[in-house]
Write a protein that holds these residues in place. Structure first.
Motif, PDB file in Angstrom:
ATOM      1  N   ASN A  38      27.692  79.229   0.107  1.00 55.04           N
ATOM      2  CA  ASN A  38      27.035  78.019  -0.403  1.00 55.04           C
ATOM      3  C   ASN A  38      27.305  77.831  -1.890  1.00 55.04           C
ATOM      4  OD1 ASN A  38      25.380  80.323  -0.968  1.00 55.04           O
ATOM      5  ND2 ASN A  38      23.655  78.962  -1.408  1.00 55.04           N
ATOM      6  N   HIS A  60      24.802  73.741  -0.520  1.00 55.04           N
ATOM      7  CA  HIS A  60      23.541  73.312   0.073  1.00 55.04           C
ATOM      8  C   HIS A  60      22.948  72.099  -0.636  1.00 55.04           C
ATOM      9  CE1 HIS A  60      22.407  76.351  -2.984  1.00 55.04           C
ATOM     10  NE2 HIS A  60      21.405  75.524  -3.217  1.00 55.04           N
ATOM     11  N   TYR A  63      23.221  68.463   0.811  1.00 55.46           N
ATOM     12  CA  TYR A  63      22.510  68.081   2.031  1.00 55.46           C
ATOM     13  C   TYR A  63      21.035  67.854   1.710  1.00 55.46           C
ATOM     14  CZ  TYR A  63      26.770  69.958   4.077  1.00 55.46           C
ATOM     15  OH  TYR A  63      28.090  70.194   4.375  1.00 55.46           O
ATOM     16  N   ARG A  65      18.526  67.949   3.858  1.00 56.67           N
ATOM     17  CA  ARG A  65      17.646  68.788   4.666  1.00 56.67           C
ATOM     18  C   ARG A  65      18.348  70.087   5.028  1.00 56.67           C
ATOM     19  NH1 ARG A  65      17.114  66.796   9.463  1.00 56.67           N
ATOM     20  NH2 ARG A  65      15.084  67.756   9.945  1.00 56.67           N
ATOM     21  N   ARG A  66      17.561  71.167   5.116  1.00 58.85           N
ATOM     22  CA  ARG A  66      18.129  72.464   5.495  1.00 58.85           C
ATOM     23  C   ARG A  66      18.815  72.393   6.857  1.00 58.85           C
ATOM     24  NH1 ARG A  66      16.480  76.974   2.569  1.00 58.85           N
ATOM     25  NH2 ARG A  66      14.801  76.602   1.057  1.00 58.85           N
ATOM     26  N   GLU A  67      18.220  71.619   7.770  1.00 55.20           N
ATOM     27  CA  GLU A  67      18.768  71.512   9.118  1.00 55.20           C
ATOM     28  C   GLU A  67      20.171  70.899   9.104  1.00 55.20           C
ATOM     29  OE1 GLU A  67      14.401  71.910   9.431  1.00 55.20           O
ATOM     30  OE2 GLU A  67      15.744  70.645   8.235  1.00 55.20           O
ATOM     31  N   PHE A  69      22.345  71.114   6.633  1.00 49.91           N
ATOM     32  CA  PHE A  69      23.216  72.158   6.086  1.00 49.91           C
ATOM     33  C   PHE A  69      23.563  73.176   7.168  1.00 49.91           C
ATOM     34  CE2 PHE A  69      23.377  76.368   3.834  1.00 49.91           C
ATOM     35  CZ  PHE A  69      24.613  76.184   3.217  1.00 49.91           C
ATOM     36  N   ASP A  70      22.547  73.612   7.910  1.00 50.75           N
ATOM     37  CA  ASP A  70      22.778  74.603   8.960  1.00 50.75           C
ATOM     38  C   ASP A  70      23.652  74.048  10.075  1.00 50.75           C
ATOM     39  OD1 ASP A  70      21.242  76.316   7.510  1.00 50.75           O
ATOM     40  OD2 ASP A  70      19.668  76.596   9.018  1.00 50.75           O
ATOM     41  N   ARG A  92      19.838  81.978   1.256  1.00 47.86           N
ATOM     42  CA  ARG A  92      19.231  80.788   1.830  1.00 47.86           C
ATOM     43  C   ARG A  92      18.418  81.186   3.053  1.00 47.86           C
ATOM     44  NH1 ARG A  92      18.736  76.520  -0.953  1.00 47.86           N
ATOM     45  NH2 ARG A  92      18.758  75.224   0.921  1.00 47.86           N
ATOM     46  N   ILE A  94      17.517  80.309   6.664  1.00 46.44           N
ATOM     47  CA  ILE A  94      18.142  79.471   7.676  1.00 46.44           C
ATOM     48  C   ILE A  94      17.085  78.922   8.633  1.00 46.44           C
ATOM     49  CG2 ILE A  94      20.327  80.684   7.496  1.00 46.44           C
ATOM     50  CD1 ILE A  94      19.642  82.100  10.098  1.00 46.44           C
ATOM     51  N   THR A  95      17.478  77.923   9.403  1.00 43.48           N
ATOM     52  CA  THR A  95      16.547  77.232  10.301  1.00 43.48           C
ATOM     53  C   THR A  95      16.890  77.516  11.761  1.00 43.48           C
ATOM     54  OG1 THR A  95      17.870  75.222  10.507  1.00 43.48           O
ATOM     55  CG2 THR A  95      16.419  75.379   8.579  1.00 43.48           C
ATOM     56  N   GLU A 143      12.965  82.701  11.797  1.00 48.19           N
ATOM     57  CA  GLU A 143      12.745  81.596  10.868  1.00 48.19           C
ATOM     58  C   GLU A 143      11.874  81.969   9.677  1.00 48.19           C
ATOM     59  OE1 GLU A 143      12.265  77.539  12.504  1.00 48.19           O
ATOM     60  OE2 GLU A 143      12.358  78.488  14.479  1.00 48.19           O
TER      61      GLU A 143
END
Length: 223
Positions: A38, A60, A63, A65-67, A69-70, A92, A94-95, A143
């Motif tokens: 990242n 990162h 983006y 939202r984290r989602e 990016f993931d 980071r 992750i989701t 999570e």
């Protein structure tokens, strides 16, 4: 067949290098298909390039939202044929997007004896709290913050007057040993999860004396 893995990094990539070295010497039956960072200036990207490993930079901050990016990471990892994701200094959280794409196939190395000292600067936390034994853990990722089921741990004594940097170096040596070991167990399909317990099939527990332990400061005569 070598286990196809993807490695996520944010910094120097010394744990990535430990995987590269173990693969090169024939101790680890895995193949690193992709290294994702990242951060574009992560030195681990240079380590990967020197070893002829494909890399990808996903910032990162690009983006919302984290989602999102993931999801981009999942696409890149899947396209590379990755089956197991190794977080090696990836800073980071992750989701579920990544976890659902690789169920029970995402692991992380953390420089503390979990569940003690999760999150950032675990070595500094250990020094601040004055613990006598510190170490590192490889765990399955969920999570939460370093809260997944623990696979393997290594303990080191904390010496009187030792600062964070000195402790970090000694813990890091153990990280470089246990992370490749866990990946090898995954490549051999020897790990299973039962609740919070990770079970190692065909474990050589007979080689470990039940009274074996690390005590710091050490016991003196008569105790």
């Amino acid at each position: 067949m070598a286990l196809p893995i993807g490695v996520l990094i944010s910094g120097s990539g010394s744990n990535l290098q430990s995987l590269i070295d173990k693969i090169a010497e024939g101790s680890l039956d895995a193949s690193i298909k992709l290294v994702v960072s990242n951060k574009a200036d992560a030195y681990g990207l240079e380590r990967a390039a020197k070893a002829g490993i494909a890399t990808r930079v996903l910032k990162h901050g690009d983006y919302s939202r984290r989602e999102e990016f993931d999801a981009e990471m999942v696409d890149a990892l899947k396209a590379a044929g990755v089956k197991v994701v190794v977080m090696a200094g990836f800073m980071r959280i992750i989701t579920s997007v990544l976890l659902k794409a690789f169920p029970e196939r995402v692991i992380n190395i953390h420089p503390a004896l979990l569940p003690s000292f999760p999150g950032v600067d675990a070595q500094g936390q250990a020094c601040t709290h004055g613990v006598k034994i510190a170490g590192c853990s490889v765990h399955f990722v969920d999570e939460g913050m370093d809260s997944g089921a623990v696979i393997q741990q290594a303990a080191v004594p904390v010496f009187s007057g030792e600062d964070r940097d000195a402790l970090q170096k000694r813990i890091l040596k153990m990280e470089h040993r246990i992370l490749p070991q866990v990946v090898q167990w995954l490549s051999q399909d020897r790990l299973s999860i039962s609740g919070r317990q990770v079970i190692l099939k065909k474990a050589t527990v007979d080689q470990i004396h039940p009274d074996n332990c690390l005590i710091n400061p050490p016991l003196e005569a008569g105790f």
